[in-house]
Design a protein around this motif. Structure first.
Motif, PDB file in Angstrom:
ATOM      1  N   HIS A 186      27.914  33.102  88.504  1.00 60.17           N
ATOM      2  CA  HIS A 186      27.476  33.669  89.781  1.00 60.17           C
ATOM      3  C   HIS A 186      27.462  35.186  89.662  1.00 60.17           C
ATOM      4  O   HIS A 186      28.471  35.801  89.291  1.00 60.17           O
ATOM      5  CB  HIS A 186      28.428  33.243  90.900  1.00 60.17           C
ATOM      6  CG  HIS A 186      28.017  33.724  92.253  1.00 60.17           C
ATOM      7  ND1 HIS A 186      26.852  33.318  92.874  1.00 60.17           N
ATOM      8  CD2 HIS A 186      28.627  34.582  93.120  1.00 60.17           C
ATOM      9  CE1 HIS A 186      26.759  33.893  94.062  1.00 60.17           C
ATOM     10  NE2 HIS A 186      27.819  34.673  94.235  1.00 60.17           N
ATOM     11  N   VAL A 187      26.310  35.779  89.945  1.00 59.61           N
ATOM     12  CA  VAL A 187      26.174  37.236  89.875  1.00 59.61           C
ATOM     13  C   VAL A 187      26.651  37.847  91.193  1.00 59.61           C
ATOM     14  O   VAL A 187      26.164  37.476  92.270  1.00 59.61           O
ATOM     15  CB  VAL A 187      24.722  37.649  89.583  1.00 59.61           C
ATOM     16  CG1 VAL A 187      24.610  39.173  89.512  1.00 59.61           C
ATOM     17  CG2 VAL A 187      24.236  37.026  88.274  1.00 59.61           C
ATOM     18  N   LEU A 188      27.598  38.765  91.095  1.00 56.60           N
ATOM     19  CA  LEU A 188      28.161  39.420  92.280  1.00 56.60           C
ATOM     20  C   LEU A 188      27.406  40.707  92.558  1.00 56.60           C
ATOM     21  O   LEU A 188      27.437  41.650  91.758  1.00 56.60           O
ATOM     22  CB  LEU A 188      29.649  39.715  92.057  1.00 56.60           C
ATOM     23  CG  LEU A 188      30.401  40.209  93.289  1.00 56.60           C
ATOM     24  CD1 LEU A 188      30.524  39.091  94.324  1.00 56.60           C
ATOM     25  CD2 LEU A 188      31.777  40.741  92.903  1.00 56.60           C
ATOM     26  N   ILE A 189      26.712  40.748  93.700  1.00 54.38           N
ATOM     27  CA  ILE A 189      25.840  41.870  94.039  1.00 54.38           C
ATOM     28  C   ILE A 189      26.222  42.419  95.411  1.00 54.38           C
ATOM     29  O   ILE A 189      26.149  41.688  96.410  1.00 54.38           O
ATOM     30  CB  ILE A 189      24.355  41.448  94.095  1.00 54.38           C
ATOM     31  CG1 ILE A 189      23.987  40.596  92.889  1.00 54.38           C
ATOM     32  CG2 ILE A 189      23.449  42.669  94.222  1.00 54.38           C
ATOM     33  CD1 ILE A 189      22.659  39.886  93.046  1.00 54.38           C
ATOM     34  N   PRO A 190      26.654  43.671  95.500  1.00 47.74           N
ATOM     35  CA  PRO A 190      26.899  44.262  96.812  1.00 47.74           C
ATOM     36  C   PRO A 190      25.664  44.139  97.711  1.00 47.74           C
ATOM     37  O   PRO A 190      24.527  44.274  97.240  1.00 47.74           O
ATOM     38  CB  PRO A 190      27.202  45.727  96.480  1.00 47.74           C
ATOM     39  CG  PRO A 190      27.732  45.688  95.077  1.00 47.74           C
ATOM     40  CD  PRO A 190      26.945  44.596  94.392  1.00 47.74           C
ATOM     41  N   GLU A 191      25.900  43.828  98.983  1.00 48.21           N
ATOM     42  CA  GLU A 191      24.850  43.722  99.999  1.00 48.21           C
ATOM     43  C   GLU A 191      23.961  42.486  99.832  1.00 48.21           C
ATOM     44  O   GLU A 191      23.029  42.282 100.613  1.00 48.21           O
ATOM     45  CB  GLU A 191      23.959  44.974 100.034  1.00 48.21           C
ATOM     46  CG  GLU A 191      24.728  46.260 100.291  1.00 48.21           C
ATOM     47  CD  GLU A 191      23.835  47.482 100.290  1.00 48.21           C
ATOM     48  OE1 GLU A 191      22.669  47.387 100.776  1.00 48.21           O
ATOM     49  OE2 GLU A 191      24.267  48.531  99.775  1.00 48.21           O
ATOM     50  N   ARG A 192      24.241  41.650  98.824  1.00 42.59           N
ATOM     51  CA  ARG A 192      23.426  40.446  98.617  1.00 42.59           C
ATOM     52  C   ARG A 192      24.288  39.182  98.494  1.00 42.59           C
ATOM     53  O   ARG A 192      24.084  38.226  99.236  1.00 42.59           O
ATOM     54  CB  ARG A 192      22.547  40.591  97.364  1.00 42.59           C
ATOM     55  CG  ARG A 192      21.477  41.662  97.441  1.00 42.59           C
ATOM     56  CD  ARG A 192      20.457  41.385  98.506  1.00 42.59           C
ATOM     57  NE  ARG A 192      19.335  42.325  98.457  1.00 42.59           N
ATOM     58  CZ  ARG A 192      19.321  43.513  99.061  1.00 42.59           C
ATOM     59  NH1 ARG A 192      20.397  43.924  99.749  1.00 42.59           N
ATOM     60  NH2 ARG A 192      18.247  44.307  98.974  1.00 42.59           N
ATOM     61  N   THR A 193      25.219  39.165  97.557  1.00 38.53           N
ATOM     62  CA  THR A 193      26.057  37.976  97.369  1.00 38.53           C
ATOM     63  C   THR A 193      27.539  38.257  97.584  1.00 38.53           C
ATOM     64  O   THR A 193      28.332  37.317  97.652  1.00 38.53           O
ATOM     65  CB  THR A 193      25.875  37.398  95.951  1.00 38.53           C
ATOM     66  OG1 THR A 193      26.361  38.341  94.983  1.00 38.53           O
ATOM     67  CG2 THR A 193      24.419  37.080  95.665  1.00 38.53           C
ATOM     68  N   ASP A 194      27.912  39.529  97.688  1.00 37.87           N
ATOM     69  CA  ASP A 194      29.326  39.885  97.794  1.00 37.87           C
ATOM     70  C   ASP A 194      29.798  39.869  99.246  1.00 37.87           C
ATOM     71  O   ASP A 194      30.053  40.914  99.854  1.00 37.87           O
ATOM     72  CB  ASP A 194      29.590  41.251  97.156  1.00 37.87           C
ATOM     73  CG  ASP A 194      31.079  41.573  97.088  1.00 37.87           C
ATOM     74  OD1 ASP A 194      31.889  40.663  97.343  1.00 37.87           O
ATOM     75  OD2 ASP A 194      31.429  42.730  96.764  1.00 37.87           O
ATOM     76  N   PHE A 195      29.897  38.649  99.796  1.00 40.55           N
ATOM     77  CA  PHE A 195      30.406  38.432 101.142  1.00 40.55           C
ATOM     78  C   PHE A 195      31.439  37.309 101.072  1.00 40.55           C
ATOM     79  O   PHE A 195      31.172  36.244 100.504  1.00 40.55           O
ATOM     80  CB  PHE A 195      29.283  38.040 102.099  1.00 40.55           C
ATOM     81  CG  PHE A 195      28.244  39.114 102.284  1.00 40.55           C
ATOM     82  CD1 PHE A 195      28.441  40.145 103.192  1.00 40.55           C
ATOM     83  CD2 PHE A 195      27.071  39.098 101.535  1.00 40.55           C
ATOM     84  CE1 PHE A 195      27.478  41.143 103.356  1.00 40.55           C
ATOM     85  CE2 PHE A 195      26.109  40.089 101.696  1.00 40.55           C
ATOM     86  CZ  PHE A 195      26.312  41.114 102.604  1.00 40.55           C
ATOM     87  N   ASP A 196      32.601  37.539 101.656  1.00 42.84           N
ATOM     88  CA  ASP A 196      33.690  36.581 101.524  1.00 42.84           C
ATOM     89  C   ASP A 196      33.326  35.189 102.029  1.00 42.84           C
ATOM     90  O   ASP A 196      33.744  34.177 101.444  1.00 42.84           O
ATOM     91  CB  ASP A 196      34.924  37.082 102.267  1.00 42.84           C
ATOM     92  CG  ASP A 196      35.642  38.202 101.520  1.00 42.84           C
ATOM     93  OD1 ASP A 196      35.121  38.655 100.477  1.00 42.84           O
ATOM     94  OD2 ASP A 196      36.726  38.616 101.978  1.00 42.84           O
TER      95      ASP A 196
END
Length: 265
Positions: A186-196
């Motif tokens: 899983h790619v962790l991307i601020p403002e896209r996938t990085d939400f708890d």
């Protein structure tokens, strides 16, 4: 009502073997499956992931044309370095767009006792025939899969990649049902996938699968941005920086990364 079968596409061949379109190869891959591996990055992908660092792999039916025998000849000189866990990996682009080539190549590898790994985002997956029959044949000669789950929420997945994720999760369920070993990425991307909330949901989903040997959080990076500029493609994540180490650690906690140690066996 049963779905109508998919129309068979014409598969390019040379000397009776399926032709594959290869973007590039790597002789000593250390992050594309267990151990040291020979990796073939195949050409062509339907998804248009905003964070993709290889947009030069998107176009289909271009690249270096190779038969499975030719690719195997390219890989075998490095076999002495693979050890017990290493082998070959077919990656992309999206390798499932060249499923006939993958079947031929992995079949030859298994006859030689070579470990085979498939790196896929799963977008082409369907249970419609004749494609599903081909996929089952491919699984017969595949030892392990690396499966990218881009986003657990289907609407957000479509915004991020251009496609919904229901069939990708169906692929994950099928692989769990047949107990085929997988590593989830899983790619962790601020403002896209990085939400708890989404990370928690993804972590809970992965817990429902019985075949997961490893879970990896891949921090978003900007190393491929120059390719967009060179190709004249607008880069949609302009200005977004890689996640902090604290956010990576948070994602690893919410995805229960430490619970998946099967890859160490």
């Amino acid at each position: 009502m049963a779905k109508s079968p998919l129309r068979e596409r014409k598969v390019p061949k040379r000397d009776g073997e399926v032709l594959g379109f290869v973007h590039s190869t790597e002789s000593f891959g250390a992050v594309d499956g267990p151990g040291i591996r020979f990796v073939a990055f195949m050409q062509g992908c339907n998804m248009r992931c905003q964070f993709c660092h290889n947009p030069d792999t998107w176009k289909k039916n271009v690249g270096t044309e190779m038969t499975s025998s030719e690719l195997l000849e390219k890989a075998l000189p490095f076999r002495q370095f693979w050890g017990e866990k290493g082998g070959v990996t077919l990656s992309g682009g999206e390798i499932l767009l060249q499923i006939e080539f993958a079947i031929e190549f992995f079949t030859k590898c298994k006859k030689l006792g070579i470990n085979t790994c498939l790196d896929t985002c799963g977008q082409p997956f369907t249970r419609r025939q004749p494609w599903f029959d081909k996929f089952q044949r491919l699984m017969d000669v595949t030892d392990i899969l690396l499966v990218d789950i881009k986003h657990i929420n289907s609407d957000e997945h479509r915004k991020l990649t251009g496609y919904r994720n229901e069939n990708i999760l169906d692929l994950c369920q099928y692989l769990s049902d047949i107990d085929k070993p997988v590593w989830i990425r899983h790619v962790l991307i601020p403002e896209r996938t990085d939400f708890d909330n989404y990370l928690t949901e993804l972590g809970a989903y992965i817990k429902t699968l019985k075949n997961v040997k490893k879970v990896e959080v891949l921090p978003y990076h900007t190393m491929g941005v120059h390719k967009y500029h060179e190709m004249g493609i607008k880069y949609k994540l302009e200005g977004i920086e890689p996640p902090t180490s604290e956010r990576v650690a948070n994602a690893e906690k919410l995805l229960h990364v430490e619970d998946y140690k099967g890859y160490l066996a």
